[in-house]
Design a protein around this motif. Sequence first.
Motif, short mmCIF file in Angstrom:
data_model
loop_
_atom_site.label_atom_id
_atom_site.label_comp_id
_atom_site.label_asym_id
_atom_site.label_seq_id
_atom_site.Cartn_x
_atom_site.Cartn_y
_atom_site.Cartn_z
N GLN A 1 7.77 1.96 16.37
CA GLN A 1 6.58 0.84 16.32
C GLN A 1 5.54 0.33 15.03
N VAL A 2 5.28 1.45 14.80
CA VAL A 2 4.41 1.43 13.32
C VAL A 2 5.80 1.37 12.44
N ARG A 3 7.15 1.90 12.49
CA ARG A 3 8.43 2.33 11.96
C ARG A 3 9.05 0.38 11.54
N LEU B 1 8.16 3.09 -2.01
CA LEU B 1 8.53 4.59 -1.91
C LEU B 1 8.00 5.29 -2.17
N MET B 2 6.91 5.47 -3.46
CA MET B 2 5.86 6.00 -3.45
C MET B 2 4.47 6.87 -1.62
N LEU B 3 4.60 5.35 -1.20
CA LEU B 3 4.46 5.86 0.61
C LEU B 3 5.11 6.43 1.26
N SER B 4 6.59 5.86 1.36
CA SER B 4 7.78 7.13 2.53
C SER B 4 7.74 8.58 1.93
N ARG B 5 7.21 8.44 0.51
CA ARG B 5 7.33 9.85 0.13
C ARG B 5 6.84 10.76 0.90
N MET B 6 5.04 10.03 0.25
CA MET B 6 4.61 10.90 0.94
C MET B 6 4.50 11.00 2.57
N ALA C 1 4.25 14.70 0.00
CA ALA C 1 2.73 14.93 -0.97
C ALA C 1 1.97 16.32 -0.34
N GLN C 2 2.96 16.62 0.86
CA GLN C 2 1.85 18.10 0.80
C GLN C 2 2.80 19.23 0.01
N ASN C 3 3.63 18.55 -0.24
CA ASN C 3 3.52 20.13 -1.41
C ASN C 3 3.06 19.15 -2.50
N GLY D 1 -2.10 -0.44 -2.14
CA GLY D 1 -2.33 0.13 -2.94
C GLY D 1 -3.33 1.24 -2.19
N LEU D 2 -4.48 -0.14 -1.37
CA LEU D 2 -5.26 0.73 -0.68
C LEU D 2 -4.56 2.40 0.32
N SER D 3 -3.62 1.22 1.05
CA SER D 3 -3.00 3.19 1.24
C SER D 3 -2.26 4.08 0.83
N ILE D 4 -2.05 3.84 -0.70
CA ILE D 4 -1.56 5.07 -1.00
C ILE D 4 -2.62 5.79 -0.93
#
Length: 362
Positions: free
Chosen positions: A126-128, A187-192, A197-199, A320-323
């Motif tokens: 659902q989130v997706r 893209l940045m959000l999806s990378r994280m 982003a864990q790495n 912005g803030l979710s990133i």
Amino acid sequence: MVLSRDQLIDDLDDAILIITKDGLIEFANKQASRLCGDRQLNGRTLIEAFIDDRLAQSILDCVAKGGEQSDSIVLPGFSSPLNRDLGRSDSAWSLCVSPYKDSSGVEHGWYRVIMRDATESYNTDQVRRDFVANASHELRTPLAIISGYLENLLDDDLVEDTELARRFMGKMRKHSDRMARLVDEMLMLSRMESGIAQNISAEEFYLIECIDDVRERLSSIIVEQKAKLKVEVADDLLIIADRFYLTQVLFNLIENALKQNRNEKVRVVVSAGYDNGSVAIKVTDNGIGIPANDIPFIFRRFYRVEKHHNRDQVAGTGLGLSIVKRAVEAHGGEISVNSQPGLETCFTMRLPWVQKSAEKSD
Ligand code: ADP
């Protein structure tokens, strides 16, 4: 240790029922009884067992089709078998119904029903789905505006009017910039979120270097808005973090403080210091602030405080803030916000690992 077959079946996470063709329950494992408030289910019909007829009906439809069948169903909170535990949220169930055969492979007109609670993966999906819907909506708006201007210029043959054409192109550029930013942030959000982003590549550096970088990138807005950016960070404050993500976090927070207060000659203060084994970094402004009702939602994707935006402004992306939150959490840190509209709005992030750098610098 000897385990009985019944105990093995009772210990399964799935709810298992053996039913007749008409939906009479001949056997229910513990999990199935638990779903129905620990009621005795043997001898009851499916319709009696479940609060919501749709669940019973879906099982009976599978039986009627014959052979092995599967189905999935979403129930509103109030009619879920797990109602008591789930409160008001929806629950999702995957069903597998097949004719029950004994050990010699003979069918006796009984059916085995396996019910699996699929709520967690349903919620993730659902989130997706929400993300795709929101992202499409956000991209569609500037795209429609750009097409509108192009239509004016080309179809109404206004290109010859250079002054007007220039004005339209300026607007188109503003909206295409917005689309580019949206795509970059998504893209940045999806990378994280995909775990990269864990790495994060943590390195040791002086926090002031990041802040100077952000100050430079925002210098034209600071001058244009006659804003003040005060930095209360010691030159030798060392930090261990991913330089790229930390710069992005500070950029988003400081840019927010500026862009939400375009007409206010706002004063933004960035401060930082060691605090109990972590470093606390604060970005404070004295602008319009965030209403208390909006505070719980502002770190959500695409959330914007509606009354901050008038129609003439190109609204922010709401990403912005979710990133910021994901980047801070990827560092094992946390972020919070306090706001007294008109007086002080303060974002505080705490990043661990400073103990190490503090020791090193001693
Ligand atoms: P946006 O791209 O809209 O800035 P963000 O996720 O960065 O998205 O911020 C979400 C919303 O939170 C903003 O739209 C704004 O309404 C509010 N907000 C964030 N920071 C501030 C601030 N310093 N002052 C007032 N409102 C803020």
